[in-house]
Motif scaffolding. Sequence first.
Motif, PDB file in Angstrom:
ATOM      1  N   LEU A  17       0.883  -1.198   0.034  1.00  0.00           N
ATOM      2  CA  LEU A  17      -0.019  -0.081  -0.072  1.00  0.00           C
ATOM      3  C   LEU A  17       0.755   1.285   0.092  1.00  0.00           C
ATOM      4  CD1 LEU A  17      -2.885  -1.129   2.559  1.00  0.00           C
ATOM      5  CD2 LEU A  17      -3.064  -0.758   0.065  1.00  0.00           C
ATOM      6  N   ALA A  18       1.988   1.274   0.880  1.00  0.00           N
ATOM      7  CA  ALA A  18       2.795   2.496   0.953  1.00  0.00           C
ATOM      8  C   ALA A  18       3.660   2.605  -0.434  1.00  0.00           C
ATOM      9  CB  ALA A  18       3.929   2.234   1.821  1.00  0.00           C
ATOM     10  N   ALA A  64       4.282   5.621  -5.599  1.00  0.00           N
ATOM     11  CA  ALA A  64       4.470   5.541  -7.029  1.00  0.00           C
ATOM     12  C   ALA A  64       3.361   6.145  -7.946  1.00  0.00           C
ATOM     13  CB  ALA A  64       4.688   4.036  -7.315  1.00  0.00           C
ATOM     14  N   GLU A  65       2.036   6.011  -7.518  1.00  0.00           N
ATOM     15  CA  GLU A  65       0.967   6.584  -8.186  1.00  0.00           C
ATOM     16  C   GLU A  65       0.482   7.656  -7.638  1.00  0.00           C
ATOM     17  OE1 GLU A  65       0.197   4.817 -10.888  1.00  0.00           O
ATOM     18  OE2 GLU A  65       0.985   2.911 -10.445  1.00  0.00           O
ATOM     19  N   GLY A  66       1.018   8.218  -6.316  1.00  0.00           N
ATOM     20  CA  GLY A  66       0.607   9.599  -6.015  1.00  0.00           C
ATOM     21  C   GLY A  66      -0.840   9.592  -5.307  1.00  0.00           C
ATOM     22  N   LEU A  67      -1.164   8.430  -4.864  1.00  0.00           N
ATOM     23  CA  LEU A  67      -2.372   8.151  -4.308  1.00  0.00           C
ATOM     24  C   LEU A  67      -2.653   8.256  -2.690  1.00  0.00           C
ATOM     25  CD1 LEU A  67      -3.735   4.853  -6.346  1.00  0.00           C
ATOM     26  CD2 LEU A  67      -3.840   7.283  -6.951  1.00  0.00           C
ATOM     27  N   THR A  68      -3.840   8.828  -2.304  1.00  0.00           N
ATOM     28  CA  THR A  68      -3.963   8.964  -0.871  1.00  0.00           C
ATOM     29  C   THR A  68      -4.312   7.349  -0.480  1.00  0.00           C
ATOM     30  OG1 THR A  68      -6.384   8.903  -1.229  1.00  0.00           O
ATOM     31  CG2 THR A  68      -5.049  10.974  -1.203  1.00  0.00           C
ATOM     32  N   VAL A  69      -4.466   7.329   1.018  1.00  0.00           N
ATOM     33  CA  VAL A  69      -4.329   6.066   1.445  1.00  0.00           C
ATOM     34  C   VAL A  69      -5.868   5.432   1.233  1.00  0.00           C
ATOM     35  CG1 VAL A  69      -4.866   4.939   3.783  1.00  0.00           C
ATOM     36  CG2 VAL A  69      -3.144   6.880   3.675  1.00  0.00           C
ATOM     37  N   HIS A  70      -6.896   6.103   1.416  1.00  0.00           N
ATOM     38  CA  HIS A  70      -8.032   5.433   0.835  1.00  0.00           C
ATOM     39  C   HIS A  70      -8.103   5.125  -0.787  1.00  0.00           C
ATOM     40  CE1 HIS A  70      -8.699   9.688   0.384  1.00  0.00           C
ATOM     41  NE2 HIS A  70      -9.487   9.455  -0.806  1.00  0.00           N
ATOM     42  N   GLN A  90      -7.775   0.822  -5.006  1.00  0.00           N
ATOM     43  CA  GLN A  90      -7.151   0.542  -6.085  1.00  0.00           C
ATOM     44  C   GLN A  90      -6.589  -0.723  -5.917  1.00  0.00           C
ATOM     45  OE1 GLN A  90      -5.009   3.155  -8.897  1.00  0.00           O
ATOM     46  NE2 GLN A  90      -3.001   1.827  -8.452  1.00  0.00           N
ATOM     47  N   LEU A  91      -5.796  -1.201  -4.975  1.00  0.00           N
ATOM     48  CA  LEU A  91      -5.087  -2.560  -4.854  1.00  0.00           C
ATOM     49  C   LEU A  91      -6.074  -3.638  -4.765  1.00  0.00           C
ATOM     50  CD1 LEU A  91      -2.553  -4.175  -4.182  1.00  0.00           C
ATOM     51  CD2 LEU A  91      -2.942  -3.863  -1.796  1.00  0.00           C
ATOM     52  N   HIS A  92      -7.338  -3.332  -4.545  1.00  0.00           N
ATOM     53  CA  HIS A  92      -8.445  -4.372  -4.374  1.00  0.00           C
ATOM     54  C   HIS A  92      -9.242  -4.450  -5.416  1.00  0.00           C
ATOM     55  CE1 HIS A  92     -11.229  -7.192  -2.447  1.00  0.00           C
ATOM     56  NE2 HIS A  92     -12.278  -6.374  -2.668  1.00  0.00           N
ATOM     57  N   GLU A 136      -9.018  -2.384  -8.892  1.00  0.00           N
ATOM     58  CA  GLU A 136      -8.308  -2.566 -10.059  1.00  0.00           C
ATOM     59  C   GLU A 136      -7.004  -3.345 -10.167  1.00  0.00           C
ATOM     60  OE1 GLU A 136      -7.183   1.481 -11.367  1.00  0.00           O
ATOM     61  OE2 GLU A 136      -8.810   2.592 -10.213  1.00  0.00           O
ATOM     62  N   LYS A 137      -6.604  -3.696  -8.967  1.00  0.00           N
ATOM     63  CA  LYS A 137      -5.464  -4.577  -9.180  1.00  0.00           C
ATOM     64  C   LYS A 137      -5.873  -6.110  -8.826  1.00  0.00           C
ATOM     65  CE  LYS A 137      -2.538  -1.324 -10.301  1.00  0.00           C
ATOM     66  NZ  LYS A 137      -1.994  -0.982 -11.553  1.00  0.00           N
ATOM     67  N   GLY A 138      -7.081  -6.244  -8.410  1.00  0.00           N
ATOM     68  CA  GLY A 138      -7.768  -7.476  -8.265  1.00  0.00           C
ATOM     69  C   GLY A 138      -6.960  -8.477  -7.124  1.00  0.00           C
ATOM     70  N   ARG A 139      -6.426  -7.710  -6.062  1.00  0.00           N
ATOM     71  CA  ARG A 139      -5.778  -8.231  -5.113  1.00  0.00           C
ATOM     72  C   ARG A 139      -6.736  -8.517  -3.996  1.00  0.00           C
ATOM     73  NH1 ARG A 139      -1.380 -11.283  -6.119  1.00  0.00           N
ATOM     74  NH2 ARG A 139      -1.332 -11.469  -3.848  1.00  0.00           N
ATOM     75  N   ASN A 140      -6.742  -9.741  -3.317  1.00  0.00           N
ATOM     76  CA  ASN A 140      -7.317 -10.089  -2.063  1.00  0.00           C
ATOM     77  C   ASN A 140      -6.318  -9.670  -0.988  1.00  0.00           C
ATOM     78  OD1 ASN A 140      -9.766 -10.670  -3.094  1.00  0.00           O
ATOM     79  ND2 ASN A 140      -9.789 -12.727  -2.845  1.00  0.00           N
ATOM     80  N   PHE A 141      -6.493  -8.678   0.141  1.00  0.00           N
ATOM     81  CA  PHE A 141      -5.344  -8.469   0.884  1.00  0.00           C
ATOM     82  C   PHE A 141      -6.132  -8.069   2.428  1.00  0.00           C
ATOM     83  CE2 PHE A 141      -6.318  -4.348  -0.770  1.00  0.00           C
ATOM     84  CZ  PHE A 141      -6.201  -3.528   0.448  1.00  0.00           C
ATOM     85  N   PHE A 142      -5.052  -8.322   3.397  1.00  0.00           N
ATOM     86  CA  PHE A 142      -5.804  -8.112   4.793  1.00  0.00           C
ATOM     87  C   PHE A 142      -4.736  -7.081   5.364  1.00  0.00           C
ATOM     88  CE2 PHE A 142      -5.920  -8.345   9.305  1.00  0.00           C
ATOM     89  CZ  PHE A 142      -7.387  -8.569   9.584  1.00  0.00           C
ATOM     90  N   ALA A 143      -5.384  -5.946   5.806  1.00  0.00           N
ATOM     91  CA  ALA A 143      -4.626  -4.971   6.440  1.00  0.00           C
ATOM     92  C   ALA A 143      -4.922  -5.019   7.801  1.00  0.00           C
ATOM     93  CB  ALA A 143      -4.307  -3.660   5.751  1.00  0.00           C
ATOM     94  N   TYR A 144      -3.988  -4.626   8.655  1.00  0.00           N
ATOM     95  CA  TYR A 144      -4.234  -4.425  10.195  1.00  0.00           C
ATOM     96  C   TYR A 144      -4.685  -2.714  10.445  1.00  0.00           C
ATOM     97  CZ  TYR A 144      -2.419  -9.066  10.907  1.00  0.00           C
ATOM     98  OH  TYR A 144      -2.361 -10.322  10.703  1.00  0.00           O
ATOM     99  N   GLN A 145      -5.387  -2.518  11.444  1.00  0.00           N
ATOM    100  CA  GLN A 145      -5.728  -1.190  11.801  1.00  0.00           C
ATOM    101  C   GLN A 145      -4.483  -0.460  12.011  1.00  0.00           C
ATOM    102  OE1 GLN A 145      -8.479  -0.808  15.302  1.00  0.00           O
ATOM    103  NE2 GLN A 145      -9.301   1.193  14.318  1.00  0.00           N
ATOM    104  N   THR A 146      -3.590  -0.970  12.484  1.00  0.00           N
ATOM    105  CA  THR A 146      -2.424  -0.259  12.814  1.00  0.00           C
ATOM    106  C   THR A 146      -1.479   0.117  11.294  1.00  0.00           C
ATOM    107  OG1 THR A 146      -0.892  -2.483  12.803  1.00  0.00           O
ATOM    108  CG2 THR A 146      -1.756  -1.492  14.816  1.00  0.00           C
TER     109      THR A 146
END
Length: 688
Positions: free
Chosen positions: A437-438, A443-449, A454-456, A458-468
Amino acid sequence: MATLTINPTTISARSITPPPSPPDDSPMALALAASTPLPIPNKHMPTPTYTITKLPPSPVTPPASPPTEKATPVLPSSTVLHPPTAHLQIWKDPPIYSIDAATAAAAIHQAASQPLPPADKVFPWLHGLHSENIVQLTFFDARRKVLQRTPTCWRGVTVVKAGRPLENSRLRGAIHPAEILPAMSGSNGFLNVDPKEGFCVRNFHIQTAKLAAISDIIIYGDDRTSKETVKSIARRISLAQIKYRSMYMNHPDAQCPQFNTFVVSSSFSEFEQHHPELVAFDSQGLSSGSIPDFPFLERQEMCIMSQATEIAHNVWLGSTNDKYQAGTRNLFNICIETCDGAPFPTAPMLRLISRRMKDRNSVQDIEFPASGSVAASHWARFDIDAIMDMCRWIYFSVNPILIKDADGDTKMEDRDPGKRVLIHCLDGYTETSLLALAYIMYAEGLTVHEAWIQLHREKGRNFFAYQTDLQILLRAQSEILRASPARHEEDAASVSKIAIPRWVSKSDGSLPSRILPHMYLGNLCHANNPEMLKELGIRRILSVGEYTSWTKEEEAAWPATHIMKIQNLQDNGVDPLTCRLDQCLAFINAGKAAGEATLVHCRVGVSRSATICIAEVMKRLKLSVPRAYCYVRARRLNVIIQPHLRFMYELLKWEEGQRIQAGLGVKRELEWPTIAREIALMNRPYSR
């Protein structure tokens, strides 16, 4: 007697409350230990817990459930093994019969083709009703003694392997004698596996022993097991059947069924030669691949789900399996493994690696801290700088600066296509999330949200991120965007003014799990974040027994036809679910037809909603219960799905109905005791 009020409570995704399991020194635990699969990292078991409150004396009322079927199923009058008089009796006291490999195979196939009894005829007995467990008995209404009786509508076939462990010469569904018999050879009877304490509707580990007691039992050995060893086990089992029948099969209104013991006179090689469809592991310990293997299926589905994909130019995200696949290692010049305990790479270390990469065929391995490995409150300024340094180094490694001559031209031999980078971890979706995500932000100049979506999507990735992860990236967002090569200098001043959408503040970092393109599985927290759901492309919500607490504005933004609420369905082991499946799947199918994804949720997203998702996968992908279970389990990411006993049993009955409706007839790929046993084995590493 005091009333016991048992209410599910909300569980954190990180919390682990183990379900009851056999003590580590019990015979059954020792028998299962050898075949217990290794845990998949970052899988967590959010088990619904119960608060027991004593109230003034009043009648005990179990949860409401629809009327049960009036017709009482009966045992088939004749099977391959019953009556046993058609077979050679080799021992009279206790009675033991002999059969060959062909007869054993016919009996196993016939059992898989017989309809299972309705769920209300075997539950709550299958939950485990120990006579001293007041909590369990009270919940299931101890006044109705009929519920405690052993069902007379079940005639199963249990296969027991005598001699060497189950790792070789194993038939489909075969178990070790220690799973049903006490450790001491002089002890008579079957193991009493009903839990004496506590309340649980997920006692998968007791199903094998409970149902072996009301089944015909076939005992065989491999080609190195003596006939005396097989007969010794057979004698103990036959004595246990006699004892069980005298103690627990006391039905005044019905004829007491009788179950028998059979030994296979044929060698195991005959099964391998003439009945290979029944061989799970051959005499050499090699898997046949014809029998569903739960751990293998889960890992296979995880590899398919998390296989490497390009998330930015020359940067790939995947699992460690992608790094080691034969013939693919040279696809990547830099392999960054994110793992617990790894330090941040220092700037001098990164410069040294860059110098080493002048050899374009070399492969460099780097470690980076895993997502969620450090609490956000502990992250110092140095850590944010280290993330920035890593993102900058990756970017200029994959996008090298071209050196031009005086005329502004670049020589062909000097053109560097850039390095190929793989960010990976063992499961491919959990520990990599922070760095992935970082980097997308940088690289794309994107905000966190924006990076999250986009990762989920447009890029089609299933991922799990913690609240931290979310907190850290929000803290570093301004600096990452100011440094991003994708943003112009005039944008830098506006970075600090970027508004954070409301759905981000309501998120705990996790997203609902994408099971199929048109169906997501999540929890109540996900359902209560409708703005996030719309960002993910989710336009329909199926609430199973739990309801959202939206504002009036949020409710007005969703058409009433896009929300379905299934009422009076608790995760209590009593309320049936399959009678609701048709309407649930029709709702999901309507969304698919309209090009709209549906979120299926309950409270935690592991039982009621998971059961519906398994049914949709079974119907949509034409999979059996074991295969659909592993499919959904792999895609629920770091949370282990836990449909309780009755839900899983009902899925088997529902599969029967689907096959009959399609004109295929009843044919189970695995029997209920085997499915329950495999689920217990898979959950065991996480319940300690």
